[in-house]
Design a protein around this motif. Structure first.
Motif, PDB file in Angstrom:
ATOM      1  N   GLN A   1     -13.235  -3.301 -15.763  1.00  0.00           N
ATOM      2  CA  GLN A   1     -12.158  -2.845 -14.894  1.00  0.00           C
ATOM      3  C   GLN A   1     -11.001  -2.268 -15.698  1.00  0.00           C
ATOM      4  OE1 GLN A   1      -9.469  -5.672 -12.764  1.00  0.00           O
ATOM      5  NE2 GLN A   1     -10.410  -4.886 -10.902  1.00  0.00           N
TER       6      GLN A   1
ATOM      7  N   GLU B   1     -18.705  -5.342  -1.578  1.00  0.00           N
ATOM      8  CA  GLU B   1     -17.438  -4.812  -1.064  1.00  0.00           C
ATOM      9  C   GLU B   1     -16.540  -4.368  -2.205  1.00  0.00           C
ATOM     10  OE1 GLU B   1     -13.474  -6.510   1.071  1.00  0.00           O
ATOM     11  OE2 GLU B   1     -15.383  -7.256   1.844  1.00  0.00           O
ATOM     12  N   ALA B   2     -16.519  -5.170  -3.297  1.00  0.00           N
ATOM     13  CA  ALA B   2     -15.672  -4.828  -4.441  1.00  0.00           C
ATOM     14  C   ALA B   2     -16.090  -3.513  -5.098  1.00  0.00           C
ATOM     15  CB  ALA B   2     -15.694  -5.960  -5.472  1.00  0.00           C
TER      16      ALA B   2
ATOM     17  N   ARG C   1     -13.470   4.728   5.736  1.00  0.00           N
ATOM     18  CA  ARG C   1     -14.007   5.822   4.936  1.00  0.00           C
ATOM     19  C   ARG C   1     -14.389   7.004   5.824  1.00  0.00           C
ATOM     20  NH1 ARG C   1     -18.625   8.112   3.092  1.00  0.00           N
ATOM     21  NH2 ARG C   1     -18.627   8.791   0.916  1.00  0.00           N
TER      22      ARG C   1
ATOM     23  N   LEU D   1     -14.341  -1.290   6.475  1.00  0.00           N
ATOM     24  CA  LEU D   1     -14.317  -0.450   5.285  1.00  0.00           C
ATOM     25  C   LEU D   1     -15.055   0.866   5.551  1.00  0.00           C
ATOM     26  CD1 LEU D   1     -13.439  -0.511   2.244  1.00  0.00           C
ATOM     27  CD2 LEU D   1     -15.725  -1.377   1.731  1.00  0.00           C
ATOM     28  N   LYS D   2     -16.192   0.761   6.220  1.00  0.00           N
ATOM     29  CA  LYS D   2     -16.964   1.949   6.569  1.00  0.00           C
ATOM     30  C   LYS D   2     -16.183   2.848   7.527  1.00  0.00           C
ATOM     31  CE  LYS D   2     -21.169   3.455   8.930  1.00  0.00           C
ATOM     32  NZ  LYS D   2     -22.367   3.038   9.691  1.00  0.00           N
TER      33      LYS D   2
ATOM     34  N   GLN E   1     -21.716   1.990  -0.890  1.00  0.00           N
ATOM     35  CA  GLN E   1     -21.808   2.433   0.497  1.00  0.00           C
ATOM     36  C   GLN E   1     -23.237   2.658   0.981  1.00  0.00           C
ATOM     37  OE1 GLN E   1     -20.690   6.661   1.327  1.00  0.00           O
ATOM     38  NE2 GLN E   1     -19.943   6.598  -0.788  1.00  0.00           N
TER      39      GLN E   1
ATOM     40  N   TRP F   1     -24.344  -0.266   3.101  1.00  0.00           N
ATOM     41  CA  TRP F   1     -23.551  -0.732   4.233  1.00  0.00           C
ATOM     42  C   TRP F   1     -24.334  -0.729   5.541  1.00  0.00           C
ATOM     43  CZ3 TRP F   1     -18.420   2.452   3.219  1.00  0.00           C
ATOM     44  CH2 TRP F   1     -17.838   1.989   2.032  1.00  0.00           C
TER      45      TRP F   1
ATOM     46  N   GLY G   1     -16.700  -0.860  -3.562  1.00  0.00           N
ATOM     47  CA  GLY G   1     -16.144   0.246  -2.797  1.00  0.00           C
ATOM     48  C   GLY G   1     -17.204   1.286  -2.457  1.00  0.00           C
ATOM     49  N   ASP G   2     -16.887   2.551  -2.633  1.00  0.00           N
ATOM     50  CA  ASP G   2     -17.808   3.630  -2.272  1.00  0.00           C
ATOM     51  C   ASP G   2     -19.120   3.585  -3.056  1.00  0.00           C
ATOM     52  OD1 ASP G   2     -15.990   4.480  -0.463  1.00  0.00           O
ATOM     53  OD2 ASP G   2     -15.341   6.268  -1.563  1.00  0.00           O
ATOM     54  N   ARG G   3     -19.105   2.941  -4.218  1.00  0.00           N
ATOM     55  CA  ARG G   3     -20.338   2.847  -5.005  1.00  0.00           C
ATOM     56  C   ARG G   3     -21.405   2.012  -4.296  1.00  0.00           C
ATOM     57  NH1 ARG G   3     -19.728   3.740 -10.825  1.00  0.00           N
ATOM     58  NH2 ARG G   3     -17.596   4.386 -11.321  1.00  0.00           N
TER      59      ARG G   3
ATOM     60  N   ASP H   1       0.823  -1.209   0.000  1.00  0.00           N
ATOM     61  CA  ASP H   1       0.000   0.000   0.000  1.00  0.00           C
ATOM     62  C   ASP H   1       0.855   1.257   0.000  1.00  0.00           C
ATOM     63  OD1 ASP H   1      -2.281  -1.559   0.011  1.00  0.00           O
ATOM     64  OD2 ASP H   1      -2.568  -1.439   2.181  1.00  0.00           O
TER      65      ASP H   1
END
Length: 630
Positions: free
Chosen positions: A513, A580-581, A626, A622-623, A587, A590, A583-585, A379
């Motif tokens: 992708q 989960e994959a 963010r 993940l939440k 949320q 969640w 991501g923010d899309r 990372d």
């Protein structure tokens, strides 16, 4: 006097005949068979030339007996690997590929120790069964901590398994630890970074392998003290590669190669492999699917025709195979799909879910300090290409490694046109193998279960009239290819076979992708497909590539499929992974998903119980990440 000598002669003849009959009976007596097994370690032993290893007991067994240079466990994780052993078939053919799953299995196809019991053996298993298939006919006379060959009837032959957990992955990270191996002395593989955590874990791994070897020594001494050392055929092997990350769960050689040592006493030397010699090394390739037919052969039982392995000892010894095969499916809570093959020199991996990294987040694997340190450095952008390969997306569809020059499997020869002929050979070998064994796991796990409700996954795979296996494999190969075109994938979406439709969508997801345009009008109808697996990928594509209304429709569908009460546990696992994959899309889903009550899930089997809670825990993290970024 003449009468005396006649009587004496008759007595001598009778005595000699008796001895001959005893000798004949002794030579045909069924052998005792002892399995000494251990967990999560590769051939890091002295008898395999590892100078850092301290494994005197197995080394001595190899000196008396013989070791196999190349043995593969079929699956690089324990439960499906044991399932390959106990059934004698590939877990991808039985449907039992996925980690700690449970699939129905034809009742007439016994787990192999049950055949031994029928032949008069006393069968015992001292530690851990962990099979992904049920035991319709009990395979063991006794299974558990008190199981022991000593409890058999007088004169009864035994088949006994003693498993050591000392080298298990969990023991590598156990702290505090009294170190024996100096971390400075270990060799760090090229795929791992040079950090204190990595050195500590590798050193501790060597210490735990020594502890497993000590357990083997205890059982060998016990056998000798009972006067049975020369009455018993002994096997030693581990259940898959090292518990270190990118060994365990990796479908290449470092995840699949295991130490494998056999000892045949003189009395049973006639049952040994043809190349057996004291202190010798066999170049015959052997696989875990070979174990069941081999043990049955040693007991003079002809292996059932459904078994897919090759006996390497006993009267039913089969010709040596040219290749060994590996498979990787869902690892704990993360779906995946990898197939591999080796000829003993080259290792070929075929990756299918290219949009996901090799190193998907697995809660259990991330408890190992090496995993955390390694991913943190990635990372931070501090790794070289060989060290980064575990974490990057997209994955390469094909990998080829030459073990003679690259035992760490980091130089991908599939990218070199000079190896095109070798790649083509392995492609054909792998396709032919998957068709021959009827690899039903080319269907997603939840789809395999949905379509085999009236039979078994094994039965589904062997019914071409209801499952188009070859066509599904061909679609998967096209989907996970660099050269296939969008038009070709689009045609798959209208196929009558759900497996083909699924792989067509996966191919589009991979290309989305990469930034390629998606034929959305062809995808949209599949959100109403009969297959939840197809619906999940279609909904994922809707969120990524659809209009605002279509994105909302996709999210609503994913939420429904992620809720076990509205779908099922296996579908929920796949849907949560897809959310989960995103991501923010994703949320907006969640909060509702995190309110899910996992205490009373309707599970097909308790073996599935950890997976949804782990996925929700990761969604929670993940939440939180963010929120902390705001």
């Amino acid at each position: 006097m003449r009468y005396f000598f006649i009587v004496l002669a008759l007595l001598v003849v009778d005595c000699l005949a008796g001895r001959s009959a005893m000798a004949q009976q002794e030579s045909t007596r069924l052998p005792n068979i002892l399995w000494l097994t251990s967990e999560d370690h590769g051939p890091h032993m002295g008898c395999y030339g590892d100078s850092l290893a301290r494994t005197p007991h197995v080394d001595q067994l190899a000196k008396k007996g013989m070791r196999f240079r190349m043995a593969w466990s079929v699956v690089p994780v324990c439960a499906p690997a044991r399932t390959a052993i106990i059934t004698g078939v590939y877990p991808s053919a039985s449907g039992a590929l996925h980690m700690r799953s449970m699939v129905p299995w034809p009742e007439e196809q016994l787990l192999f120790p049950a055949y031994l019991r029928k032949a008069g053996y006393y069968t015992t298993n001292n530690s851990k069964e962990d099979y992904n298939v049920p035991k319709a006919v009990p395979p063991w006379d006794k299974s558990g901590a008190n199981a022991h060959w000593k409890n058999r009837k007088r004169g009864q032959p035994f088949f006994a398994v003693f498993n050591s957990t000392k080298s298990h992955e969990s023991q590598i990270r156990k702290r505090p630890h009294q170190a024996i191996t100096n971390p400075a002395d270990v060799r760090i593989p090229k795929y791992h970074p040079e950090t204190p955590e990595v050195r500590q874990d590798w050193a501790q791994y060597y210490d735990q392998v020594s502890a497993a070897d000590a357990d083997a020594g205890i059982h060998l001494l016990e056998l000798a003290e009972a006067g049975l050392a020369e009455e018993t055929i002994v096997f030693y092997y581990a259940d898959h590669g090292s518990g270190m990350p990118r060994n365990k769960r990796w479908a290449g050689n470092t995840g699949l190669q295991v130490p494998f040592v056999v000892y045949f006493p003189e009395k049973y030397r006639h049952l040994a492999p043809a190349d057996y010699r004291a202190g010798g090394v066999s170049d015959r390739l052997i696989s875990f699917v070979d174990l069941a037919p081999t043990i049955l052969s040693l007991a003079n039982i002809q292996p059932p025709a459904y078994m897919q392995g090759h006996a390497f000892a006993g009267p039913y010894t089969a010709p040596a195979p040219q290749y060994l095969f590996g498979v990787r499916g869902r690892m704990d809570e993360r779906p995946d799909h990898v197939r591999s093959v080796t000829d003993g020199r080259y290792v070929y991996l075929r990756n299918y879910l290219l949009h996901l990294p090799h190193g998907q987040y697995l809660e259990y694997q991330f408890q190992t300090p090496t995993t955390v340190a390694w991913k943190t450095l990635f990372d931070q952008g501090k790794l070289n290409p060989a060290q980064s390969a575990m974490w990057v997306t997209p994955r390469e569809p094909e990998e080829l490694y030459d073990l003679t020059s690259d035992p760490d499997e980091v130089v991908n020869l599939a990218l070199d046109p000079a190896h095109a002929e070798t790649i083509a050979r392995f492609r054909k070998v792998l396709f032919d193998q998957n068709v021959r064994v009827r690899d039903v796991c080319y269907l997603p796990e939840e789809e395999m279960h949905r379509r085999s409700k009236l039979t078994t996954p094994w039965g589904l795979g062997h019914r071409p009239e209801t499952f188009a296996l070859e066509k599904t494999i061909e679609a998967a190969d096209v989907a996970a290819s660099k050269v296939s075109k969008i038009e070709e994938l689009t045609k798959f979406l209208s196929d009558t076979e759900s497996g083909v439709r699924y792989w067509g969508l996966i191919g589009l997801l991979i290309r989305q992708q990469r930034g390629e345009p998606i034929p959305w009008p062809a995808v949209l109808p599949l959100m109403n497909d009969e297959s939840p697996s197809v619906q999940i990928v279609a909904a994922q594509l809707a969120v990524l590539a659809g209009s605002s209304a279509e994105q909302a429709q996709g999210l609503a569908l994913l939420k429904t499929l992620a809720t076990p009460e509205k779908s099922d546990v296996l579908t929920s696992i796949s849907a949560l992974t897809a959310i989960e994959a995103l991501g923010d899309r994703g949320q907006s889903l969640w909060d509702d998903l995190l309110l899910m009550n996992t205490a009373n899930l309707k599970l097909p089997d308790q073996r599935f119980s950890p997976y949804i809670p782990r996925l929700l825990l990761n969604l929670k993290e993940l939440k939180e990440r963010r929120t902390s970024r705001k």
